[in-house]
Design a protein around this motif. Structure first.
Motif, PDB file in Angstrom:
ATOM      1  N   ASP A 116     -10.328 -49.090  -9.462  1.00 20.22           N
ATOM      2  CA  ASP A 116      -9.744 -48.840  -8.515  1.00 20.22           C
ATOM      3  C   ASP A 116      -8.948 -47.223  -8.208  1.00 20.22           C
ATOM      4  O   ASP A 116      -8.435 -47.080  -7.160  1.00 20.22           O
ATOM      5  N   GLY A 117      -9.230 -46.416  -9.398  1.00 23.36           N
ATOM      6  CA  GLY A 117      -8.684 -45.153  -9.313  1.00 23.36           C
ATOM      7  C   GLY A 117      -7.233 -45.054  -9.428  1.00 23.36           C
ATOM      8  O   GLY A 117      -6.729 -43.985  -9.491  1.00 23.36           O
ATOM      9  N   LYS A 118      -6.455 -46.079  -9.777  1.00 20.13           N
ATOM     10  CA  LYS A 118      -5.215 -46.145  -9.983  1.00 20.13           C
ATOM     11  C   LYS A 118      -4.489 -46.554 -11.341  1.00 20.13           C
ATOM     12  O   LYS A 118      -3.229 -46.206 -11.509  1.00 20.13           O
ATOM     13  N   ASN A 119      -5.265 -47.211 -12.140  1.00 20.05           N
ATOM     14  CA  ASN A 119      -4.971 -47.699 -13.419  1.00 20.05           C
ATOM     15  C   ASN A 119      -5.816 -47.044 -14.483  1.00 20.05           C
ATOM     16  O   ASN A 119      -6.870 -46.749 -14.137  1.00 20.05           O
ATOM     17  N   LYS A 132      -3.250 -51.635 -20.979  1.00 23.23           N
ATOM     18  CA  LYS A 132      -2.793 -50.753 -19.657  1.00 23.23           C
ATOM     19  C   LYS A 132      -1.867 -49.751 -20.173  1.00 23.23           C
ATOM     20  O   LYS A 132      -0.978 -49.817 -21.080  1.00 23.23           O
ATOM     21  N   MET A 135       1.856 -46.679 -15.675  1.00 23.69           N
ATOM     22  CA  MET A 135       1.293 -45.551 -14.922  1.00 23.69           C
ATOM     23  C   MET A 135       2.748 -45.173 -14.137  1.00 23.69           C
ATOM     24  O   MET A 135       2.474 -44.118 -13.236  1.00 23.69           O
ATOM     25  N   LYS A 136       3.999 -45.298 -14.563  1.00 26.76           N
ATOM     26  CA  LYS A 136       4.926 -44.710 -14.024  1.00 26.76           C
ATOM     27  C   LYS A 136       5.382 -43.357 -14.609  1.00 26.76           C
ATOM     28  O   LYS A 136       6.068 -42.581 -14.034  1.00 26.76           O
ATOM     29  N   SER A 140       0.657 -40.066 -16.585  1.00 23.89           N
ATOM     30  CA  SER A 140      -0.413 -40.788 -16.056  1.00 23.89           C
ATOM     31  C   SER A 140      -1.081 -40.304 -14.775  1.00 23.89           C
ATOM     32  O   SER A 140      -2.282 -40.373 -14.791  1.00 23.89           O
ATOM     33  N   GLY A 141      -0.368 -39.817 -14.045  1.00 23.51           N
ATOM     34  CA  GLY A 141      -0.866 -39.046 -12.942  1.00 23.51           C
ATOM     35  C   GLY A 141      -1.573 -37.831 -13.215  1.00 23.51           C
ATOM     36  O   GLY A 141      -2.555 -37.518 -12.414  1.00 23.51           O
ATOM     37  N   LEU A 144      -5.111 -38.968 -14.295  1.00 22.43           N
ATOM     38  CA  LEU A 144      -5.860 -39.519 -13.266  1.00 22.43           C
ATOM     39  C   LEU A 144      -6.506 -38.257 -12.593  1.00 22.43           C
ATOM     40  O   LEU A 144      -7.597 -38.378 -12.204  1.00 22.43           O
ATOM     41  N   LYS A 145      -5.900 -37.222 -12.373  1.00 22.15           N
ATOM     42  CA  LYS A 145      -6.342 -36.013 -11.855  1.00 22.15           C
ATOM     43  C   LYS A 145      -7.420 -35.207 -12.785  1.00 22.15           C
ATOM     44  O   LYS A 145      -8.152 -34.402 -12.134  1.00 22.15           O
TER      45      LYS A 145
END
Length: 416
Positions: A116-119, A132, A135-136, A140-141, A144-145
């Motif tokens: 999903d590209g979000k977790n 997991k 993600m807060k 984590s952001g 993802l990038k």
């Protein structure tokens, strides 16, 4: 204070498998321009199997400071003045949240970005579970990038075949190299409850401490001061050139210009044990920083009867010089053999010495197993080489048993 420490600092077991370099800091500048350089950040990140950028960004978020990094020059900076202890405490938070498995607390994990590209999950190679990430958290952001490089995935069946082929190839290579030498002259859990480790600790405890004289029978090496002085003189004069220069290195220099003998002499002449920085500068000056024979010289000249403590302190430098080269690893083991031959008291502590080498990730498991399989007269007399390997049997047996158990667990997982 240098040396390797447990990745989980709450685990006090000295036999804990997972180690990392103790973080270092260097404060530069003044006033508003003050900043903290972390010279060994890439080494720390590598031991955690995380990109240096992730660790640097963590410090920035947690310490409320701007960061800058240059992978080409291996320079990582956090603005402001931050001492090593403060950075180490902050790093514990990164390890807990982004490295340790959420289930078994083992650091042997890989970050996996979900479809999903979000977790993001931590895929644990020890217990097999995926947990997991939070993600807060801002990091984590960033992950993802800037995801970590993907490792090539294989099916379990193909991994088993590859591992078997690799072992057969290494076995053949080991036999071939051993023949040439003669012609020339486990997964530990976070709580450290691993049964193999317990057994090795118990066996090691029953051995005489390193430094005590053990009855090893007929001993052919003279360890008097006069003999030791003669050994150093031979190194200086190049008489021992056959043991300090490999056949693939051209001998186009005079004996007096032998850089390995010069390094050995320089180490012996120091009033105190040289620092890693001074030692590396000297090695670079002699132009032998990439040569495997350098590791042989360090193995025999850099340590004494306090080798267990000295190995941990020297681990970062040795890791840098050895790299991933099997040839460098074998040369270092050869130097350790010569050291033991020169200090009879070390014979009883061979299992502990090898364990310390292994725990600091200086020598790969396969190289240690191949070394223990057959004695060689390349570095010491054949009978001495046999005695060293005989003394190493408790460690080698533990290594083999732990490896067999790991394969059995893999087979069980495939059956499931």
């Amino acid at each position: 204070m240098s040396g390797n420490i447990n990745i989980r600092r709450d685990v006090q077991d000295s036999f804990y498998r997972y180690k990392m370099p103790r973080i270092q800091s260097k404060i530069e500048g003044k006033g508003n321009g003050i900043k903290t350089v972390i010279p060994n950040l890439s080494d720390v990140a590598r031991s955690l199997e995380r990109p240096p950028m992730h660790v640097t960004k963590w410090f920035g978020f947690e310490l409320g400071a701007q960061t800058s990094m240059n992978a080409d020059t291996d320079r990582y900076i956090v603005n402001g003045a931050h001492d090593a202890s403060k950075l180490q405490d902050s790093l514990d938070g990164f390890i807990n949240r982004f490295v340790l498995c959420g289930a078994c607390k083992n650091p042997e994990t890989e970050l996996v970005i979900q479809k999903d590209g979000k977790n993001i999950t931590r895929d644990c190679k020890a217990c097999g579970k995926q947990t997991k990430l939070d993600m807060k958290h801002k990091l984590s952001g960033v992950i993802l990038k800037n995801p970590p490089e993907k490792k090539k995935s294989k099916s379990k069946s193909s991994e088993k075949v590859d591992k078997k082929d690799k072992k057969e190839k290494k076995s053949k290579k080991s036999k071939k190299e051993s023949s040439e030498d003669d012609e020339e002259d486990g997964d530990l859990d976070a709580g450290s409850d691993d049964e193999f480790t317990k057994r090795l600790v118990a066996e090691a405890a029953a051995l005489p401490p390193v430094g005590e004289v053990a009855d090893t029978g007929d001993w052919s090496v003279d360890t008097s001061e006069a003999a030791m002085a003669k050994r150093v003189a031979e190194l200086e004069a190049g008489i021992g050139k056959s043991t300090l220069i490999d056949n693939d290195e051209e001998e186009d220099e005079d004996d007096s210009d032998n850089p390995y003998a010069q390094l050995a002499s320089w180490i012996e002449e120091q009033d105190e044990s040289p620092s890693d920085v001074d030692l590396f500068k000297k090695i670079k000056e002699l132009g032998i920083d990439t040569k495997h024979r350098t590791l042989q010289v360090l193995g025999v000249c850099l340590f004494d009867e306090n080798i267990l403590k000295e190995l941990e302190a020297r681990a970062p430098l040795l890791t840098k010089l050895i790299g991933d080269s099997e040839k460098h690893q074998k040369a270092f083991l050869g130097g350790i053999e010569q050291l033991i031959a020169s200090h009879e008291k070390l014979m009883a502590g061979v299992p502990k010495i090898l364990l310390e080498i292994y725990q600091n990730d200086l020598i790969e498991e396969e190289v240690l197993q191949a070394w223990g399989a057959k004695a060689s007269k390349k570095y010491v007399e054949k009978d001495v080489s046999k005695k060293i390997r005989k003394a190493a049997q408790p460690f080698l047996a533990w290594l083999e048993e732990a490896d067999d158990d790991s394969e059995e667990e893999s087979d069980e997982e495939d059956d499931e």
